[in-house]
Design an enzyme around this catalytic site. Sequence first.
Site, PDB file in Angstrom:
ATOM      1  N   ARG A 135      60.266  -4.138  -1.107  1.00 33.07           N
ATOM      2  CA  ARG A 135      59.823  -4.038   0.290  1.00 33.07           C
ATOM      3  C   ARG A 135      59.140  -2.699   0.536  1.00 33.07           C
ATOM      4  NH1 ARG A 135      65.116  -4.590   3.650  1.00 33.07           N
ATOM      5  NH2 ARG A 135      65.880  -3.445   1.854  1.00 33.07           N
ATOM      6  N   THR A 138      66.767   2.029  -6.712  1.00 36.98           N
ATOM      7  CA  THR A 138      66.738   2.794  -7.964  1.00 36.98           C
ATOM      8  C   THR A 138      67.104   1.902  -9.142  1.00 36.98           C
ATOM      9  OG1 THR A 138      67.315   4.833  -6.785  1.00 36.98           O
ATOM     10  CG2 THR A 138      67.698   4.801  -9.163  1.00 36.98           C
ATOM     11  N   TRP A 193      68.741   6.663 -12.381  1.00 36.69           N
ATOM     12  CA  TRP A 193      68.368   7.874 -11.650  1.00 36.69           C
ATOM     13  C   TRP A 193      68.132   9.029 -12.626  1.00 36.69           C
ATOM     14  CZ3 TRP A 193      69.567  12.941 -10.914  1.00 36.69           C
ATOM     15  CH2 TRP A 193      69.045  13.552  -9.759  1.00 36.69           C
ATOM     16  N   PHE A 248      76.948   8.007 -11.509  1.00 34.23           N
ATOM     17  CA  PHE A 248      76.616   9.344 -11.013  1.00 34.23           C
ATOM     18  C   PHE A 248      77.311  10.381 -11.886  1.00 34.23           C
ATOM     19  CE2 PHE A 248      75.719   6.586  -7.528  1.00 34.23           C
ATOM     20  CZ  PHE A 248      74.702   7.184  -6.802  1.00 34.23           C
ATOM     21  N   LYS A 253      70.360   0.643  -4.797  1.00 34.27           N
ATOM     22  CA  LYS A 253      69.850  -0.697  -5.134  1.00 34.27           C
ATOM     23  C   LYS A 253      68.389  -0.642  -5.589  1.00 34.27           C
ATOM     24  CE  LYS A 253      69.647  -3.660  -1.730  1.00 34.27           C
ATOM     25  NZ  LYS A 253      70.265  -2.741  -0.792  1.00 34.27           N
ATOM     26  N   PHE A 284      70.589  -4.261   2.087  1.00 33.33           N
ATOM     27  CA  PHE A 284      72.014  -4.074   2.362  1.00 33.33           C
ATOM     28  C   PHE A 284      72.876  -4.827   1.352  1.00 33.33           C
ATOM     29  CE2 PHE A 284      70.412  -3.157   6.813  1.00 33.33           C
ATOM     30  CZ  PHE A 284      70.562  -1.788   6.692  1.00 33.33           C
ATOM     31  N   ALA A 290      67.589  -6.249   6.816  1.00 34.10           N
ATOM     32  CA  ALA A 290      68.471  -7.371   6.467  1.00 34.10           C
ATOM     33  C   ALA A 290      69.592  -7.586   7.470  1.00 34.10           C
ATOM     34  CB  ALA A 290      69.065  -7.161   5.080  1.00 34.10           C
ATOM     35  N   LYS A 343      67.943   8.041   6.642  1.00 35.77           N
ATOM     36  CA  LYS A 343      67.954   7.635   5.245  1.00 35.77           C
ATOM     37  C   LYS A 343      67.012   8.444   4.361  1.00 35.77           C
ATOM     38  CE  LYS A 343      67.558   3.417   2.471  1.00 35.77           C
ATOM     39  NZ  LYS A 343      67.182   1.997   2.490  1.00 35.77           N
TER      40      LYS A 343
END
Length: 555
Positions: A92, A71, A408, A380, A69, A300, A272, A103
Site C-alpha cells: 500500500r 519490513t 531489518w 530484534f 509487517k 493491522f 484496515a 507512526k
Amino acid sequence: MTDIQIAQSVKEKHIREIAAGLNISEDQLEYYGSNKAKLPLELINEDSVEKGSLVLVTAITPTPAGEGKTTTSIGLGDALNLRKKKAVIVLREPSLGPVFGIKGGAAGGGWSQVIPMVDINLHFTGDFHAIEKANNLLAALIDNNIQSKTRNLGIDPRTVIWKRCMDMNDRGLRNIIAALGGKAGGIPRETGFNITAASEIMAILCLSKDLEDLQEKCGNIYVGDTWEGKPVYARDLNAQGAMTVLLKDAIKPNLVQTLEGNPAIIHGGPFANIAQGTNSILGTKMGLSLGDFVVTEAGFGADLGAEKFLNIKCRQAGLSPKTIVLVATIRALKYHGGKPLAELTQEDTKALKAGMPNLERHIKSLQTFGIPVVISVNAFSSDTEAEKQLILDHCKKLNVPAALSYGWAEGGKGCTDLADLVINAAAACKTKFVPSYELSDPIRTKMEKICRTIYGANNVILTNVANNQMKRFERMGYGELPICIAKTQKSLSDDEKRLGRPENFDINIREFEIATGAGFIIPIAGNILRMPGLPATPSAENIAMDKDGTISGLF
C-alpha cells in the site's frame, strides 16, 4: 543508521532497469522521474494471475512497539529473489496522516525498505491527491445541487452522508458546519472531513478492475436521501464521469524498487480498521502477471486486514493466496502478556508465555480459511536466545512452521529461512481459500460468523440505531454485500484495553455505514474515527531539511 539514512546511502537503479527485469519495455512506462513509474493496465494477464503464487503477510494484534509487517514483506520478497524465485512485492501507499502523526514513515525499515523512501512517504505519484479531488468534487456537486433552484434533486441536507476528505490527521475537521456566508454561500448544514485513506473513493480505486468498472462504482455511491426518502446516488448528480477523469492516472499501479534492486509495486492505501486495508486488486494482479511470486500485506492484525483481504478483496478479484505469513515479535507477545511498554527489551519468558494466546488465536482464525500458515518471528537485537527458542518451540508444538526473520538488520539474506518455508507451503497448497461467510447470509449472520470465527467473540449486540440501519440496507437491496467491520486494531475485541486473547466478550455495533460504490457494508464497533487527530508530540516536529535538501526525521 536511521531508516532514512540507510535509504539515502543506497544507489538506486534507474526504473527502466527494474522494469527490464520484468520484461517491460521502456515505452510501456510512464516515468515519474528516474526512480518510479506507472504501469499500464494492459500488462495484466489473467492466465499468469491464475498461475502465480500469492503470499499474504499479516500480523498478530499490533502494539505501540510495532511488529514490522512491511519490513517482513520486503525482506521476504528480497529473500525469494535470492532463492531465484521471480518475486514482486506489492504494498500500500503510506498516508501522510500517520507519516506526520504518530507512526512516521511506512516504506519498511532498516535494510528491508522500498525506495525512493522519501517520495513514497510524501506525494509519490499523486494518487492520494487525485483520490482527494475526486472525493471533494462529489461533495461540491452535492452542495451545488442543494443550492440550485432549477436543477436540484430535492436532497434533504440532513441526510447527506458524503464528507470531504484530506490526507492529514486533523481532529478539528471531524465535525464542521459548511456553507456559511448567506445566500451566496449555499445551504448551511452539518458535515465533516474524513482522512483520504478512509474515503470510499480509496476503497473503490482499490477494488476496481478497470476504468469502466471504476466509473460504474463511482456512480453507485450513495450520498443521501430526497425529502421524500428516496436514495440519491452520485450518478443522479452526473458525477461519475468527471470523478473518473480525475482518477485516470491514479488507477495505474506504481513501480519502484527495494534496497536490493528488486521490483515493488505500490498502489492504494485504505486503512484496515475502517476500510479493507490492502493494496489494489490491480496492483496485486499486476504483480502476479509479471512475477511468479507476489508478496503482499494487509493492514493491522489478522482479525482486520487478513479477514478483509480474503473475504472482500480476494472474493471480488477471484484471488486466493498460497500461503499466509503471520508476523509476530517477542516484544509484542510480552506486551500482550502484561509486560509494560518501557520494559519490553528486558528478558521475560514468563510474560512471553503469557502473551502466546494472542498468537494462538490468530493462528486458529487464519486456519479456518484453509490456507497454509507460516510464522515469521521478526527478531530484534533485544531478543534473547531463551526467548527465541521458546517461541520456536511453542510454534512447533502447535505444528505450525516458524522461522526467525532478520530483515531489518540483514535484508533479504536475513529472511531466507522464512522464504524456504513459504516456498514449501506454497508448493503444498492445492486448494482455494474458504470464506468466513456466504454472501447470501443475512447481514447479522455474516457479522456473527466473523466475530465468532475470527475474533473469538460470543455474540454480536446491535443498538436500536444499528438494527434499524441494518434493516433499511436490506430493504434497499444491499443484504448480499460483504461485511467490512470497523473495529479497534489494538484488541481482538472492540475494547482496545483488552490485550492478549480476550474471552467471554461480545462485539457491540453502535451504527452502520454503507459503501454502495465500493460494495460493502460497514458495521461500526466502538468509537472508530474516520479522521484521526495528531498525538501530543507529532512526528512532524522531528522532520527537517538542511540547506542541501537532505531530509531527516522521516523515520
